[in-house]
Design a protein around this motif. Sequence first.
Motif, PDB file in Angstrom:
ATOM      1  N   PHE A  27       0.124  13.902   2.980  1.00 10.43           N
ATOM      2  CA  PHE A  27      -1.160  14.364   3.515  1.00 10.43           C
ATOM      3  C   PHE A  27      -1.954  13.185   4.059  1.00 10.43           C
ATOM      4  CE2 PHE A  27      -0.017  17.492   0.348  1.00 10.43           C
ATOM      5  CZ  PHE A  27      -0.347  18.692   0.941  1.00 10.43           C
ATOM      6  N   MET A  28      -2.689  13.427   5.138  1.00 15.10           N
ATOM      7  CA  MET A  28      -3.632  12.425   5.624  1.00 15.10           C
ATOM      8  C   MET A  28      -5.021  12.740   5.083  1.00 15.10           C
ATOM      9  SD  MET A  28      -4.218  11.071   9.437  1.00 15.10           S
ATOM     10  CE  MET A  28      -5.809  11.202  10.182  1.00 15.10           C
ATOM     11  N   LYS A  29      -5.334  14.003   5.044  1.00 12.03           N
ATOM     12  CA  LYS A  29      -6.598  14.453   4.471  1.00 12.03           C
ATOM     13  C   LYS A  29      -6.292  15.629   3.555  1.00 12.03           C
ATOM     14  CE  LYS A  29      -9.495  12.939   8.275  1.00 12.03           C
ATOM     15  NZ  LYS A  29     -10.492  13.322   9.267  1.00 12.03           N
ATOM     16  N   PRO A  30      -6.525  15.539   2.277  1.00 11.18           N
ATOM     17  CA  PRO A  30      -7.098  14.384   1.592  1.00 11.18           C
ATOM     18  C   PRO A  30      -6.066  13.264   1.426  1.00 11.18           C
ATOM     19  CG  PRO A  30      -6.556  16.059  -0.007  1.00 11.18           C
ATOM     20  CD  PRO A  30      -6.258  16.640   1.348  1.00 11.18           C
ATOM     21  N   LEU A  31      -6.527  12.043   1.501  1.00  8.79           N
ATOM     22  CA  LEU A  31      -5.691  10.865   1.304  1.00  8.79           C
ATOM     23  C   LEU A  31      -5.481  10.684  -0.200  1.00  8.79           C
ATOM     24  CD1 LEU A  31      -4.508   8.599   3.100  1.00  8.79           C
ATOM     25  CD2 LEU A  31      -6.572   7.293   2.625  1.00  8.79           C
ATOM     26  N   ASP A  32      -4.251  10.416  -0.608  1.00  8.06           N
ATOM     27  CA  ASP A  32      -3.954  10.197  -2.025  1.00  8.06           C
ATOM     28  C   ASP A  32      -4.354   8.768  -2.400  1.00  8.06           C
ATOM     29  OD1 ASP A  32      -3.006   9.999  -4.593  1.00  8.06           O
ATOM     30  OD2 ASP A  32      -1.012  10.802  -4.145  1.00  8.06           O
ATOM     31  N   VAL A  33      -5.631   8.585  -2.698  1.00  7.72           N
ATOM     32  CA  VAL A  33      -6.162   7.249  -2.962  1.00  7.72           C
ATOM     33  C   VAL A  33      -5.603   6.655  -4.255  1.00  7.72           C
ATOM     34  CG1 VAL A  33      -8.242   7.615  -1.593  1.00  7.72           C
ATOM     35  CG2 VAL A  33      -8.274   8.141  -4.037  1.00  7.72           C
ATOM     36  N   LEU A  67      -8.656   1.070   2.455  1.00 11.70           N
ATOM     37  CA  LEU A  67      -8.395  -0.220   1.804  1.00 11.70           C
ATOM     38  C   LEU A  67      -9.569  -1.171   2.001  1.00 11.70           C
ATOM     39  CD1 LEU A  67      -4.655  -0.848   2.753  1.00 11.70           C
ATOM     40  CD2 LEU A  67      -5.560  -0.109   0.547  1.00 11.70           C
ATOM     41  N   SER A  68     -10.160  -1.166   3.181  1.00 11.25           N
ATOM     42  CA  SER A  68     -11.299  -2.025   3.469  1.00 11.25           C
ATOM     43  C   SER A  68     -12.500  -1.645   2.609  1.00 11.25           C
ATOM     44  CB  SER A  68     -11.643  -1.926   4.953  1.00 11.25           C
ATOM     45  OG  SER A  68     -12.766  -2.686   5.255  1.00 11.25           O
ATOM     46  N   LEU A  69     -12.826  -0.362   2.566  1.00 16.64           N
ATOM     47  CA  LEU A  69     -13.971   0.092   1.772  1.00 16.64           C
ATOM     48  C   LEU A  69     -13.739  -0.070   0.274  1.00 16.64           C
ATOM     49  CD1 LEU A  69     -15.055   3.340   3.662  1.00 16.64           C
ATOM     50  CD2 LEU A  69     -16.119   1.083   3.740  1.00 16.64           C
ATOM     51  N   ASP A  70     -12.481   0.025  -0.146  1.00 17.57           N
ATOM     52  CA  ASP A  70     -12.142  -0.077  -1.568  1.00 17.57           C
ATOM     53  C   ASP A  70     -12.066  -1.531  -2.040  1.00 17.57           C
ATOM     54  OD1 ASP A  70     -11.617   1.692  -3.799  1.00 17.57           O
ATOM     55  OD2 ASP A  70      -9.583   0.875  -3.841  1.00 17.57           O
ATOM     56  N   GLY A  71     -12.150  -2.489  -1.110  1.00 21.73           N
ATOM     57  CA  GLY A  71     -12.131  -3.900  -1.479  1.00 21.73           C
ATOM     58  C   GLY A  71     -10.748  -4.498  -1.639  1.00 21.73           C
ATOM     59  N   ALA A  72      -9.708  -3.765  -1.252  1.00 17.59           N
ATOM     60  CA  ALA A  72      -8.333  -4.250  -1.436  1.00 17.59           C
ATOM     61  C   ALA A  72      -8.002  -5.437  -0.534  1.00 17.59           C
ATOM     62  CB  ALA A  72      -7.339  -3.115  -1.180  1.00 17.59           C
ATOM     63  N   LEU A  73      -8.759  -5.614   0.529  1.00 17.83           N
ATOM     64  CA  LEU A  73      -8.484  -6.695   1.475  1.00 17.83           C
ATOM     65  C   LEU A  73      -9.380  -7.919   1.261  1.00 17.83           C
ATOM     66  CD1 LEU A  73      -8.256  -4.416   4.646  1.00 17.83           C
ATOM     67  CD2 LEU A  73      -6.365  -5.233   3.234  1.00 17.83           C
ATOM     68  N   GLY A  94      -5.287   5.049  15.570  1.00 18.28           N
ATOM     69  CA  GLY A  94      -6.415   5.876  15.155  1.00 18.28           C
ATOM     70  C   GLY A  94      -6.006   6.995  14.227  1.00 18.28           C
ATOM     71  N   GLY A  95      -4.739   7.018  13.812  1.00 13.24           N
ATOM     72  CA  GLY A  95      -4.234   8.081  12.952  1.00 13.24           C
ATOM     73  C   GLY A  95      -4.171   7.696  11.486  1.00 13.24           C
ATOM     74  N   PHE A  96      -3.064   8.036  10.847  1.00 13.59           N
ATOM     75  CA  PHE A  96      -2.895   7.836   9.412  1.00 13.59           C
ATOM     76  C   PHE A  96      -3.053   6.380   8.993  1.00 13.59           C
ATOM     77  CE2 PHE A  96       0.029   6.877   5.878  1.00 13.59           C
ATOM     78  CZ  PHE A  96      -0.630   7.574   4.876  1.00 13.59           C
ATOM     79  N   GLY A  97      -2.398   5.464   9.709  1.00 12.67           N
ATOM     80  CA  GLY A  97      -2.472   4.046   9.358  1.00 12.67           C
ATOM     81  C   GLY A  97      -3.898   3.523   9.368  1.00 12.67           C
ATOM     82  N   ASP A  98      -4.668   3.931  10.364  1.00 16.34           N
ATOM     83  CA  ASP A  98      -6.068   3.499  10.434  1.00 16.34           C
ATOM     84  C   ASP A  98      -6.899   4.125   9.320  1.00 16.34           C
ATOM     85  OD1 ASP A  98      -5.536   1.888  12.555  1.00 16.34           O
ATOM     86  OD2 ASP A  98      -6.329   3.243  14.073  1.00 16.34           O
ATOM     87  N   HIS A  99      -6.557   5.353   8.940  1.00 18.06           N
ATOM     88  CA  HIS A  99      -7.236   6.025   7.835  1.00 18.06           C
ATOM     89  C   HIS A  99      -7.000   5.252   6.531  1.00 18.06           C
ATOM     90  CE1 HIS A  99      -9.309   9.376   6.070  1.00 18.06           C
ATOM     91  NE2 HIS A  99      -8.255   9.815   5.402  1.00 18.06           N
ATOM     92  N   VAL A 100      -5.745   4.826   6.305  1.00 12.96           N
ATOM     93  CA  VAL A 100      -5.402   4.043   5.117  1.00 12.96           C
ATOM     94  C   VAL A 100      -6.112   2.688   5.162  1.00 12.96           C
ATOM     95  CG1 VAL A 100      -3.531   2.884   3.866  1.00 12.96           C
ATOM     96  CG2 VAL A 100      -3.187   5.197   4.763  1.00 12.96           C
ATOM     97  N   LEU A 101      -6.093   2.030   6.314  1.00 15.50           N
ATOM     98  CA  LEU A 101      -6.744   0.729   6.460  1.00 15.50           C
ATOM     99  C   LEU A 101      -8.249   0.828   6.194  1.00 15.50           C
ATOM    100  CD1 LEU A 101      -6.572  -2.260   7.191  1.00 15.50           C
ATOM    101  CD2 LEU A 101      -6.771  -1.602   9.597  1.00 15.50           C
ATOM    102  N   HIS A 102      -8.868   1.879   6.686  1.00 15.54           N
ATOM    103  CA  HIS A 102     -10.297   2.099   6.450  1.00 15.54           C
ATOM    104  C   HIS A 102     -10.564   2.230   4.950  1.00 15.54           C
ATOM    105  CE1 HIS A 102     -14.353   3.415   7.670  1.00 15.54           C
ATOM    106  NE2 HIS A 102     -14.274   4.244   6.642  1.00 15.54           N
TER     107      HIS A 102
END
Length: 198
Positions: free
Chosen positions: A98-104, A136-142, A126-134
Amino acid sequence: MLCKCSQWHLSYIFLGTAVEIGKGRIIRKPGGVRAMQEVITANGSTDSTLGAGSRGQKREDRVAILSFGTRLSEALIAADEVEEKDPDLAVTVADARFMKPLDVDMIRDLVKENGIIITVEEGSIGGFGDHVLHFLSLDGALDDGDLKFRPMVLPDTYFEAATQYEQYEMAGLNSHHISGTCLRLAKKVDVPVLSEVE
């Protein structure tokens, strides 16, 4: 396409296992598909745990391929190729489903265990990969700089009429492209980036 043996292993592993909506699943652990059936180490023996053998001792030697859609079988082939080429690397393959909801939760687990995350999808920028990257960025993983991330997507270009394999080849989404990305990010080989290959 998976070989008959791999198809049997996957059906054996997941037969009767219901997966919750919005949740992904780990398809392959380091050591191969059979690692899903038994406690197996990264180096292939059953007497220690991941990182205790020669494979995947350091976090930067552990790679997670997170597939979304039809490239899952190519990701499994790529994982085998990578581990065959380099005995130090340990590769996990996950099916996002699934892309939405993302399995965080699954993504956080993959980040905790692996130094390299690669998303593979048959979609555009702009698809799944960007959704995951977004996420990861907000979650502080980077934030610490100890995680490498690459999205593999269909390039924004025109493709000539060809077989599916040939079109995936032009797009850079076949197994050898995925394994090359893994090896390049792990700094094991000097593989040119797709945009340099023209």
